[in-house]
Design an enzyme around this catalytic site. Sequence first.
Site, PDB file in Angstrom:
ATOM      1  CG  LEU A 194     -18.888  35.374 -25.351  1.00  0.00           C
ATOM      2  CD1 LEU A 194     -18.293  36.174 -26.506  1.00  0.00           C
ATOM      3  CD2 LEU A 194     -19.979  36.187 -24.652  1.00  0.00           C
TER       4      LEU A 194
ATOM      5  NE  ARG B 228     -17.687  24.866 -26.790  1.00  0.00           N
ATOM      6  CZ  ARG B 228     -16.444  24.439 -26.800  1.00  0.00           C
ATOM      7  NH1 ARG B 228     -15.654  24.772 -27.784  1.00  0.00           N
ATOM      8  NH2 ARG B 228     -15.975  23.698 -25.837  1.00  0.00           N
ATOM      9  N   GLY B 229     -19.810  31.494 -28.864  1.00  0.00           N
ATOM     10  CA  GLY B 229     -20.413  32.490 -29.770  1.00  0.00           C
ATOM     11  C   GLY B 229     -21.926  32.470 -29.738  1.00  0.00           C
TER      12      GLY B 229
ATOM     13  CE1 TYR C  96      -7.880  23.507 -27.970  1.00  0.00           C
ATOM     14  CE2 TYR C  96      -6.781  25.530 -27.365  1.00  0.00           C
ATOM     15  CZ  TYR C  96      -7.696  24.540 -27.086  1.00  0.00           C
ATOM     16  OH  TYR C  96      -8.432  24.586 -25.915  1.00  0.00           O
TER      17      TYR C  96
ATOM     18  CB  SER D 205     -21.462  36.313 -29.086  1.00  0.00           C
ATOM     19  OG  SER D 205     -22.029  36.037 -30.366  1.00  0.00           O
ATOM     20  N   GLY D 206     -24.656  37.324 -29.087  1.00  0.00           N
ATOM     21  CA  GLY D 206     -25.508  38.322 -29.725  1.00  0.00           C
ATOM     22  C   GLY D 206     -25.236  38.453 -31.212  1.00  0.00           C
TER      23      GLY D 206
HETATM   24  N1  LIG Z   1     -10.136  23.425 -21.263  1.00  0.00           N
HETATM   25  C1  LIG Z   1     -10.970  23.153 -22.236  1.00  0.00           C
HETATM   26  O1  LIG Z   1     -11.509  22.044 -22.324  1.00  0.00           O
HETATM   27  C2  LIG Z   1     -11.303  24.200 -23.256  1.00  0.00           C
HETATM   28  C3  LIG Z   1     -12.313  23.967 -24.190  1.00  0.00           C
HETATM   29  C4  LIG Z   1     -12.627  24.978 -25.107  1.00  0.00           C
HETATM   30  C5  LIG Z   1     -11.920  26.168 -25.077  1.00  0.00           C
HETATM   31  N2  LIG Z   1     -10.911  26.356 -24.172  1.00  0.00           N
HETATM   32  C6  LIG Z   1     -10.117  27.612 -24.160  1.00  0.00           C
HETATM   33  O2  LIG Z   1     -10.970  28.702 -23.860  1.00  0.00           O
HETATM   34  C7  LIG Z   1     -10.878  29.685 -24.897  1.00  0.00           C
HETATM   35  C8  LIG Z   1     -12.211  30.379 -25.057  1.00  0.00           C
HETATM   36  O3  LIG Z   1     -13.198  29.416 -25.446  1.00  0.00           O
HETATM   37  P1  LIG Z   1     -14.182  29.704 -26.626  1.00  0.00           P
HETATM   38  O4  LIG Z   1     -13.375  30.176 -27.770  1.00  0.00           O
HETATM   39  O5  LIG Z   1     -15.091  28.565 -26.807  1.00  0.00           O
HETATM   40  O6  LIG Z   1     -14.968  30.910 -25.973  1.00  0.00           O
HETATM   41  P2  LIG Z   1     -16.166  31.854 -26.284  1.00  0.00           P
HETATM   42  O7  LIG Z   1     -15.623  33.185 -25.901  1.00  0.00           O
HETATM   43  O8  LIG Z   1     -17.372  31.332 -25.631  1.00  0.00           O
HETATM   44  O9  LIG Z   1     -16.455  31.772 -27.841  1.00  0.00           O
HETATM   45  C9  LIG Z   1     -15.618  32.421 -28.735  1.00  0.00           C
HETATM   46  C10 LIG Z   1     -16.334  32.655 -30.041  1.00  0.00           C
HETATM   47  O10 LIG Z   1     -17.424  33.546 -29.824  1.00  0.00           O
HETATM   48  C11 LIG Z   1     -17.573  34.407 -30.935  1.00  0.00           C
HETATM   49  N3  LIG Z   1     -17.675  35.813 -30.470  1.00  0.00           N
HETATM   50  C12 LIG Z   1     -18.647  36.676 -30.803  1.00  0.00           C
HETATM   51  N4  LIG Z   1     -18.463  37.860 -30.197  1.00  0.00           N
HETATM   52  C13 LIG Z   1     -17.348  37.757 -29.483  1.00  0.00           C
HETATM   53  C14 LIG Z   1     -16.640  38.668 -28.665  1.00  0.00           C
HETATM   54  N5  LIG Z   1     -17.033  39.921 -28.457  1.00  0.00           N
HETATM   55  N6  LIG Z   1     -15.502  38.250 -28.062  1.00  0.00           N
HETATM   56  C15 LIG Z   1     -15.068  36.983 -28.243  1.00  0.00           C
HETATM   57  N7  LIG Z   1     -15.692  36.072 -29.033  1.00  0.00           N
HETATM   58  C16 LIG Z   1     -16.838  36.458 -29.647  1.00  0.00           C
HETATM   59  C17 LIG Z   1     -16.360  34.197 -31.800  1.00  0.00           C
HETATM   60  O11 LIG Z   1     -16.738  33.418 -32.913  1.00  0.00           O
HETATM   61  P3  LIG Z   1     -16.590  34.022 -34.356  1.00  0.00           P
HETATM   62  O12 LIG Z   1     -15.144  34.434 -34.435  1.00  0.00           O
HETATM   63  O13 LIG Z   1     -16.978  32.898 -35.245  1.00  0.00           O
HETATM   64  O14 LIG Z   1     -17.530  35.218 -34.359  1.00  0.00           O
HETATM   65  C18 LIG Z   1     -15.391  33.385 -30.985  1.00  0.00           C
HETATM   66  O15 LIG Z   1     -14.627  32.504 -31.748  1.00  0.00           O
HETATM   67  C19 LIG Z   1     -10.414  28.907 -26.129  1.00  0.00           C
HETATM   68  O16 LIG Z   1      -9.804  29.755 -27.078  1.00  0.00           O
HETATM   69  C20 LIG Z   1      -9.462  27.924 -25.502  1.00  0.00           C
HETATM   70  O17 LIG Z   1      -8.211  28.540 -25.286  1.00  0.00           O
HETATM   71  C21 LIG Z   1     -10.620  25.402 -23.254  1.00  0.00           C
END
Ligand SMILES: NC(=O)c1ccc[n+]([C@@H]2O[C@H](COP(=O)([O-])OP(=O)(O)OC[C@H]3O[C@@H](n4cnc5c(N)ncnc54)[C@H](OP(=O)(O)O)[C@@H]3O)[C@@H](O)[C@H]2O)c1
Length: 332
Positions: A206, A208-209, A56, A212-213
């Site tokens: 979410l 990836r957002g 990352y 999320s709304g």
């Molecule tokens: N094992 C794997 O293959 C893999 C792959 C992907 C991720 N991961 C891990 O899983 C974690 C979570 O994945 P993700 O970041 O894709 O998850 P996510 O929670 O689905 O998406 C996060 C994005 O959603 C938006 N968002 C809007 N409202 C939110 C709220 N209330 N809380 C949190 N986010 C909100 C944010 O984007 P904005 O900031 O642009 O608003 C944030 O960057 C990653 O950080 C990583 O550590 C693992």
Amino acid sequence: MKTINLGKAGPVVSTIGLGCMGMSGMYGPADRAESIATIHAALDAGITLLDTGDFYGMGHNEMLISEALKDRRRENVVLSVKFGALRGPDGVWSGYDSRPAAIRNFLAYSLQRLGTDHIDIYRPSRLDPAVPIEETMGALADLVKAGYIRHIGLSEVGSETIRRAAAVHPIVDLQIEYSLISRGIEDDILPTCRALGIPVTAYGVLSRGLISGHWRKGAANGGDFRAFSPRFQDGNVDTNLALVEALRRVADEKGATVAQLAIAWVAAQGVDIVPLVGARRRDRLAEALGAQKIVLSAADLAAIEAALPRDAAAGERYPVAMLAHMDSEKRT
Ligand SMILES: NC(=O)c1ccc[n+]([C@@H]2O[C@H](COP(=O)([O-])OP(=O)(O)OC[C@H]3O[C@@H](n4cnc5c(N)ncnc54)[C@H](OP(=O)(O)O)[C@@H]3O)[C@@H](O)[C@H]2O)c1
């Protein structure tokens, strides 16, 4: 904050984890000071599980976490680290390497960047097709014996790989995408994990957002993963955002936000499922933490299902070339 044991021999972790990936460029630029403040706010709220990957931001994310933890007690944090993804200086992804010698090399660099003498959960980010999982697990088991890592996890692998890996050494969790619009694990992978007593740390709760709304069409640009992710593309995004509006009506009824409802839905799928939220700002984190207060009744779950039926989303969860690398997507 409630806690659970990750597997029989696994660490105790908070029932929500913080994924730090978005703090290192995967979703476009992030504010460094705000990222560190978000990690601090998460720890202060009782989150103990922090997830990262050495790829990352090519080490950036690990160094950021190290900086955030410098005034914190190491023993209060469970660090989950992925390794194996290969990238070039331009950031381009170029495959996976889970050979034993490569793992020891990745780990040596991660320990330095994180400023720690051990990693709590260490996991291959994807299955390396050139290396039998038994060989990777054997190398990881040796690192457990040597004290450099405490536990072994897996990421985005299918049932056969999970079973073969667990036969070599206990697996404390499977990290895999799971959300209202990514429910593929329900068919086979989740039952396999349950049969083996392996909890799921769910990412992308979410999408990836997208669900999320807060997402607005066309908001992704530059190196943001969402700029080339199928569900965010013209032709798909309108369908998907219409589903979010249907979910918003259910959330409004419940006095919750869309993001809170989506996170609460994942948490409601079992006590063995830990949502990893990807907040990179304190306001988003506070919203995500609010999901813990939401209790979903059978009627709520049915209303959510009606608003967002299992296979209603348009587009795959990853670009086709990336799906091809995913053992979890192999159909037997
Ligand atoms: N094992 C794997 O293959 C893999 C792959 C992907 C991720 N991961 C891990 O899983 C974690 C979570 O994945 P993700 O970041 O894709 O998850 P996510 O929670 O689905 O998406 C996060 C994005 O959603 C938006 N968002 C809007 N409202 C939110 C709220 N209330 N809380 C949190 N986010 C909100 C944010 O984007 P904005 O900031 O642009 O608003 C944030 O960057 C990653 O950080 C990583 O550590 C693992």
